[in-house]
Design an enzyme around this catalytic site. Structure first.
Site, PDB file in Angstrom:
ATOM      1  N   SER A 565       1.185  -1.245   0.164  1.00  0.00           N
ATOM      2  CA  SER A 565      -0.135  -0.216   0.577  1.00  0.00           C
ATOM      3  C   SER A 565       1.087   1.508  -0.139  1.00  0.00           C
ATOM      4  O   SER A 565       1.662   1.450  -1.165  1.00  0.00           O
ATOM      5  CB  SER A 565      -1.152  -0.106   1.323  1.00  0.00           C
ATOM      6  OG  SER A 565      -1.749   0.611   0.905  1.00  0.00           O
ATOM      7  N   HIS A 686      -7.737  -5.110  -0.310  1.00  0.00           N
ATOM      8  CA  HIS A 686      -6.693  -4.808   0.231  1.00  0.00           C
ATOM      9  C   HIS A 686      -6.392  -5.319   1.725  1.00  0.00           C
ATOM     10  O   HIS A 686      -5.465  -5.024   2.086  1.00  0.00           O
ATOM     11  CB  HIS A 686      -6.868  -3.003   0.020  1.00  0.00           C
ATOM     12  CG  HIS A 686      -5.665  -2.036   0.435  1.00  0.00           C
ATOM     13  ND1 HIS A 686      -4.549  -1.862  -0.587  1.00  0.00           N
ATOM     14  CD2 HIS A 686      -5.245  -1.630   1.222  1.00  0.00           C
ATOM     15  CE1 HIS A 686      -3.419  -1.872  -0.136  1.00  0.00           C
ATOM     16  NE2 HIS A 686      -4.096  -1.074   1.361  1.00  0.00           N
TER      17      HIS A 686
END
Length: 714
Positions: A565, A686
């Site tokens: 990320s 995610h």
């Protein structure tokens, strides 16, 4: 192994003039995930990756060991409603944690089991909240990793849904009113009510009546405010106070309001500003004693506690705040619990702080804030989820973990002044003996950064005879992973990790750097690594790698840099700014095209952290480090494994596709020695994922790092 040529990726002659800069974007066609050209390229990348993976030794053994370590399972702290408790637990071998309830009689019952709902394992329980009486449960599920939560209400006694589904509830709090007939929550506007491309934004706070259609919900708050706002909403246990907070995206500041529901209509609460238009984060919490407790970093970047009295004419605004517990100059405030029930001579307040990323919990007199005690914790680790009974009491629960300890729930009894184990992870596993050493080093500008190095007792002696300026002794260094994040006010603190343990047990070194941009040293530390200061984060990471080499832990040819990320952005900057520092890189769910990041996923909510490309000066910051725009032909780049998930609705997978194509084209490293690969996974996103998918991803990425750095896996 010998790899074929990288898949064909045509380079377009696309150059734009942006704020006076010529910006090339040869792989913009890879932004379109559903085009036939992109699909063909992805299929070729998958074939290449599978061919590489088949040749990597030790992956099966790694997966087996990860499974053994993760068989510890996990358990969450109790959430009490009267004599009924709720908690989550994942037993050994279960794909997801299950939500349980325990009645006053002690009978335990499973309420929400994601795997029973969806045997494929791609459905996750995102959040849950019982009503004040413990009769109803609001819970949110999403599928395929997309985090698009659908809210339902479960009748606990009947075991059946009593309301819902309500869609568009991603990242929504649920704040129940007494009686269980209604709750406040947040929901996005319908797609046809917002401009095209803004469907992820435009949240509002609503009041929902159980049994009524969501279209009848009463709009409470949010109209006309920033489209990227996230809202927090809570109601005090007695139902008197409603609090609402609002922050524009992930900005490190918020506004806060409070309404006395005993003096205003629940459908039109009279909200009064606690804080508005101030560059600080403030979290109000009504106490059962009538005072408003305020956790804030206003005038205190490491956090302090203030109180305000409703009788004060200035309540609830800043002039009414009275400091209860001042800022600690060396520790960051992370949580509090109030214990004010029967059995106590005087009510107390528990404060959780992190001192250089190591947790501690202190006990204070509630009335005046004086410290009167300290909790004995099992070691140097991390404390989270500090909670108490909502109606008051003398008990608090917290979760403790460190690098060798799966999360354990501790119970503190303020009446007895004792702390003991309440619940531990349900599985019995053999955990290798590891040591964690926190070391300090200077960054490029002289700032002291801290890094934790995890190793086994047998690997520690490798540094004998070397110093901070000494050269490593040949044959005594070890393959190493350097992990970092450095953003969004998120701290890197000790936590149980099967991946770390498996790597270290196999003979490697694992280092975690506490970079600027995080919260290891408070909000000033965060701001020292955001916006125009983002390069500080990368410099801190480069210096960490150099420290590991200089002190003899590893060599550049044995080092893997790792992050995901915002940490993937960090890794992208590492391989483009200092390709000489590492042999390999694992770059997961990464931000890599910083010129166009705001156009995809949740990117626009992050422009306070990074800056916006719409502003000429901020565009300059972004272009100065944007990894995709700094890939240069002829450079001997490290081996790189990009990992993405097609259900990722936070960071668009276009970043990794474009960056992978760019590095494959540009690298001077032979594919047989330093391959550049893309791992694309379907039906996950995610965040949360099933156990088996977590094991597969960890085993493959660790095996890649081992193969590229010379770690021999048994």
């Amino acid at each position: 192994m010998a790899l074929p040529w990288y898949p064909d990726a045509p380079r377009e002659d696309l150059v734009e003039t942006l704020h006076g800069h010529q910006v090339a974007d040869p792989y913009r066609w890879l932004e379109d995930a559903v085009s036939e050209q992109t699909k063909a390229w992805l299929a070729a990348q998958e074939e290449l990756y599978e061919r590489y993976l088949a040749s990597v030794p030790g992956r099966d053994r790694l997966a087996e060991r990860l499974g053994e370590l993760l068989a510890a399972g996990e358990v969450g702290p109790p959430v009490w409603r009267g004599d009924r408790q709720f908690f989550t637990r994942r037993e050994p071998g279960q794909e997801h944690a299950v939500l349980y309830t325990v009645s006053a009689s002690g009978a335990e019952r499973a309420l929400i089991d994601p795997t029973m709902i969806d045997p494929t394992g791609v459905t996750t329980l995102d959040t849950w909240q019982p009503d004040i009486e413990g009769r109803l449960l609001a819970y949110q599920l999403s599928e395929g990793g997309r985090e698009e939560s659908v809210l339902r209400v479960l009748d606990i006694a009947a075991g059946e849904d009593a309301d819902g589904p309500i869609d568009r509830c991603r990242y929504s709090d649920v704040a129940w009113l007494p009686g269980g007939d209604a709750f406040y929550y947040t929901r996005r506007l319908a797609p046809d009510k917002v401009p095209a491309g803004e469907e992820q934004f435009h949240r509002r706070v609503y009041l929902h009546q159980i049994g009524r259609a969501a279209r009848e919900d009463v709009l409470i708050f949010g109209a006309g405010m920033d489209k990227t706002n996230y809202y927090g909403v809570a109601v005090s246990h007695d139902g008197r106070w409603l609090t609402i907070t609002a922050s524009a995206g992930t900005a490190p500041r918020n506004d806060a309001w409070i309404a006395d529901l005993s003096a205003s209509d629940t459908q039109a609460p009279n909200l009064q500003a606690v804080q508005q238009g101030v560059d600080a984060s403030t979290w109000p919490r009504p106490g059962r004693d009538g005072r408003l407790y305020i956790l804030t970093d206003r005038d205190a970047p490491r956090g302090r506690i203030a109180v305000a009295e409703p009788a004060d004419p200035a309540f609830p605004e800043y002039p009414s705040w009275q400091e209860l517990i001042p800022e600690d100059p060396d520790a960051v405030l992370t949580g509090l619990a109030i214990l004010d029930g029967s059995g106590l001579d005087e009510p107390v307040l528990l404060l959780a702080r992190a001192r250089h990323a190591i947790s501690e919990v202190s006990v204070h007199d509630l009335a005046f804030g004086d410290q009167i005690g300290q909790l004995d914790l099992p070691g140097l680790g991390t404390v989270g989820s500090l909670t108490e009974r909502p109606e008051g009491g003398h008990e608090a629960w917290l979760v403790y973990t460190d690098y060798a300890t799966p999360g354990v729930v501790l119970r503190y009894d303020a009446a007895a002044g004792t702390t003991h184990e309440w619940q531990r992870a349900p599985g019995a596993v053999e955990i290798p003996a590891v040591t964690a050493e926190q070391i300090a080093y200077p960054s490029a500008d002289g700032t002291t950064i801290r890094m934790v190095v995890v190793s086994t007792a047998t690997s520690n002696p490798i540094r004998q005879g070397t110093g901070s300026s000494g050269n490593p002794v040949p044959g005594q260094t070890r393959p190493a992973i350097l992990y970092g994040y450095g953003g969004f006010n998120i701290s890197q603190t000790p936590a149980f990790s099967a991946s770390i343990l498996a790597w270290v047990e196999a003979g490697g070194i694992y280092a975690i750097a506490g970079l600027r941009g995080g919260s290891e040293e408070g909000e000033e530390w965060h701001r020292a690594g955001m916006r125009e200061r983002k390069q500080n984060v990368f410099d801190d990471f480069h210096a960490a790698a150099q420290k590991l080499v200089d002190d003899g832990w590893t060599t550049s040819d044995q080092l893997t840099v790792w992050g995901g990320s915002n940490g993937g952005l960090l890794v992208g900057a590492s391989i483009t700014q200092r390709p000489d520092l590492s042999a390999a890189a694992v770059c997961s769910a990464a931000l890599l095209d910083m010129i166009r990041y705001e156009r995809f996923g949740l990117g626009e909510t992050w422009n306070d952290e990074f800056g916006t490309a719409a502003d000429p000066d901020e565009f300059g910051w972004l272009l100065s480090y944007s990894p995709y725009h700094h890939v240069r032909p002829g450079v001997r780049y490290p081996a790189v494994l990009f990992t993405i998930s097609d259900g990722d609705t936070r960071v668009d997978t276009m970043h990794a596709r474009k960056m992978c194509a760019a590095v494959q084209y540009a690298t001077a490293s032979p594919a047989s020695e330093r391959p550049v690969l893309l791992r694309n996974e379907a039906k996950v996103g995610h965040g949360a994922r099933s156990l088996s998918r977590s094991i597969a991803l960890s085993a493959e990425t660790l095996a890649f790092a081992a193969a590229q750095t010379g770690l021999r896996l048994a």
